[in-house]
Design a protein around this motif. Structure first.
Motif, short mmCIF file in Angstrom:
data_model
loop_
_atom_site.label_atom_id
_atom_site.label_comp_id
_atom_site.label_asym_id
_atom_site.label_seq_id
_atom_site.Cartn_x
_atom_site.Cartn_y
_atom_site.Cartn_z
N ALA A 44 -76.83 66.01 -3.45
CA ALA A 44 -77.09 66.68 -4.73
C ALA A 44 -76.57 68.10 -4.64
O ALA A 44 -76.56 68.70 -3.55
N ARG A 45 -76.14 68.65 -5.78
CA ARG A 45 -75.63 70.01 -5.80
C ARG A 45 -75.95 70.65 -7.14
O ARG A 45 -75.76 70.06 -8.20
N ASN A 46 -76.47 71.89 -7.08
CA ASN A 46 -76.80 72.61 -8.30
C ASN A 46 -76.90 74.09 -7.96
O ASN A 46 -77.13 74.46 -6.80
N THR A 47 -76.78 74.91 -8.98
CA THR A 47 -76.91 76.36 -8.74
C THR A 47 -78.36 76.76 -8.54
O THR A 47 -78.64 77.86 -8.05
N ASP A 48 -79.29 75.88 -8.91
CA ASP A 48 -80.72 76.17 -8.75
C ASP A 48 -81.27 75.33 -7.60
O ASP A 48 -81.05 74.12 -7.54
N ARG A 49 -81.98 75.97 -6.70
CA ARG A 49 -82.49 75.28 -5.53
C ARG A 49 -83.48 74.18 -5.90
O ARG A 49 -83.40 73.06 -5.38
N ARG A 50 -84.43 74.47 -6.79
CA ARG A 50 -85.43 73.49 -7.16
C ARG A 50 -84.79 72.29 -7.85
O ARG A 50 -85.17 71.15 -7.61
#
Length: 238
Positions: A44-50
């Motif tokens: 998974a990859r996103n700019t937000d950690r949560r």
């Protein structure tokens, strides 16, 4: 008090009255595998950690449900390493985080190879999912291991009898039997499904499921070796 005499051990080199013959027995079997293992890596990859962690958790839950849905065909399902790490921006001052990457590894062991092909296809058809394997193998308790050992012992016994017959005599007693090695039972024939191609955008709605992958099991080599020592009835060499 009566003392009981202990029989003297046979010398390792043999004697004229108790000649010794040492032989080797080997067995080589080729059998069908009993189980296959696959490794599944979810990312998974996103700019937000949560959000990254939530996406990874959701994907992990869906994958576990998919694998468990195959019932008894799945002998073992294990969760390996879970990783969530930041990706720092290449440019600019300070430690500015560009994105968060998460991954989790699963290992599944199956005994139904028809099911295996279908499961591999369904897993590899999911987003951000990589499948490695299969690794074909025998179970540690497989009867094929015992069969190879028995065959090796029988070959050693047959060799000893042949040497005795060449001397016009016969074998007497077994002095020693050593297991000099048993190998085999795990053949690694692997492929990667998904990989870079799996890191793609969501599939178009209504897209047909991929056809199951036809996986041909790799036959397993099982080897056993023993060394046996026997006494011979003293031959008449005159």
């Amino acid at each position: 008090m009566t003392e009981t005499a202990t029989p003297a051990p046979h010398p390792s080199h043999g004697t004229p009255t108790a000649p010794r013959v040492t032989v080797r027995g080997e067995a080589h079997l080729e059998v069908d595998p009993e189980i296959a293992r696959i490794a599944v890596t979810l990312t998974a990859r996103n700019t937000d950690r949560r959000t990254t962690l939530d996406d990874l958790t959701r994907r992990n839950t869906a994958t576990l449900d998919l694998i468990k849905g195959y019932g008894d065909a799945v002998e073992k399902l294990e969760t390996g390493t879970l990783t969530v790490r930041p990706e720092l921006a290449r440019h600019g001052r300070g430690e500015r985080i560009r994105a968060y990457h998460g991954s989790i590894q699963l290992t599944a062991t199956l005994n139904d190879f028809t099911t295996l092909g279908e499961l591999v296809t369904r897993l590899a058809d999911n987003d951000l999912t990589r499948v490695d394997g299969p690794w074909w193998a025998l179970r540690p308790t497989s009867p094929h291991h015992a069969a190879a050992r028995r065959q090796a012992v029988q070959e050693a016994l047959q060799r000893a009898r042949e040497y005795a017959e060449a001397l016009d005599t016969r074998i007497g007693a077994l002095l020693e039997l050593s297991d000099t090695g048993s190998v085999g039972g795990a053949t690694f024939a692997t492929a990667t499904y998904g990989g870079a191609g799996a890191f793609r955008s969501a599939r178009a709605e209504g897209a047909a499921e991929a056809a199951p992958i036809d996986l041909e099991p790799v036959r397993q080599n099982v080897d056993a070796q023993v060394e046996a020592a026997f006494t011979l009835i003293p031959p008449n060499l005159g």
